[in-house]
Design a protein around this motif. Structure first.
Motif, short mmCIF file in Angstrom:
data_model
loop_
_atom_site.label_atom_id
_atom_site.label_comp_id
_atom_site.label_asym_id
_atom_site.label_seq_id
_atom_site.Cartn_x
_atom_site.Cartn_y
_atom_site.Cartn_z
N ALA A 296 61.45 77.73 -14.54
CA ALA A 296 61.40 77.02 -15.82
C ALA A 296 62.75 77.11 -16.54
O ALA A 296 63.21 76.12 -17.13
CB ALA A 296 60.29 77.60 -16.70
N GLU A 297 63.38 78.27 -16.49
CA GLU A 297 64.70 78.43 -17.11
C GLU A 297 65.73 77.55 -16.41
O GLU A 297 66.58 76.93 -17.06
CB GLU A 297 65.11 79.91 -17.06
N MET B 46 65.16 74.75 -14.90
CA MET B 46 64.89 73.37 -15.32
C MET B 46 65.54 73.09 -16.67
O MET B 46 66.13 72.03 -16.88
CB MET B 46 63.38 73.13 -15.41
N LYS B 47 65.41 74.06 -17.58
CA LYS B 47 66.01 73.90 -18.91
C LYS B 47 67.53 73.82 -18.80
O LYS B 47 68.17 72.98 -19.44
CB LYS B 47 65.59 75.08 -19.81
N ILE B 48 68.10 74.68 -17.98
CA ILE B 48 69.56 74.70 -17.79
C ILE B 48 70.05 73.38 -17.22
O ILE B 48 71.05 72.83 -17.67
CB ILE B 48 69.94 75.88 -16.88
N GLY C 97 68.66 70.58 -17.54
CA GLY C 97 68.35 69.50 -18.47
C GLY C 97 69.47 69.20 -19.44
O GLY C 97 69.44 68.19 -20.14
N GLU C 98 70.48 70.07 -19.48
CA GLU C 98 71.64 69.83 -20.35
C GLU C 98 72.53 68.79 -19.65
O GLU C 98 72.91 68.98 -18.49
CB GLU C 98 72.39 71.15 -20.58
N ARG D 15 58.96 81.85 -14.28
CA ARG D 15 59.85 81.89 -15.45
C ARG D 15 61.29 81.48 -15.08
O ARG D 15 61.94 80.73 -15.79
CB ARG D 15 59.83 83.28 -16.06
#
Length: 119
Positions: free
Chosen positions: A5-6, A8-10, A12-13, A2
């Motif tokens: 994945a978080e 990666m999202k961060i 991705g900005e 988790r």
């Protein structure tokens, strides 16, 4: 998983990714990053606090300024992701331009004081 994945999202900005690419070049102050990205110091600070929460960046106070650099994440997989990112985007026009702009900053105190006056 988790946390990875978080992260990666961060990352991705776009502005956060640009910050990471800049900090791969050298540590930088909030005012320098704001100047290069063309966004407010408050917005940069928000991005940096998110990156700091995931131990992607670390800070060091120098008087009234705070110097940011890449850190060594506690999560080994996030560390591997950052290592992977070192080889990504080196030829992106935005990375090249951001780094040129960062290197062109000669008087950090002037930029930081000017940024504070404009906020």
């Amino acid at each position: 998983m988790r946390e990875f994945a978080e992260a990666m999202k961060i990352l991705g900005e776009p502005n956060r990714l640009r910050i990471v690419k800049m900090l791969q070049e050298r540590p930088a102050y909030v005012c320098e990053i704001a100047k290069v990205l063309g966004i407010s110091m408050a917005t940069v600070s928000t991005h940096l606090s998110v990156l700091k929460r995931f131990h992607i960046v670390e800070d060091r106070r120098e008087g009234v300024k705070i110097l940011y650099s890449l850190s060594h994440p506690r999560n080994r997989d996030i560390g591997r992701l950052l290592e992977f990112l070192k080889g990504i985007g080196e030829d992106w026009e935005v990375t090249i331009e951001d780094r040129k702009h960062l290197h062109s900053i000669e008087d950090v105190d002037e930029i930081c004081s000017k940024e504070h006056r404009e906020v």
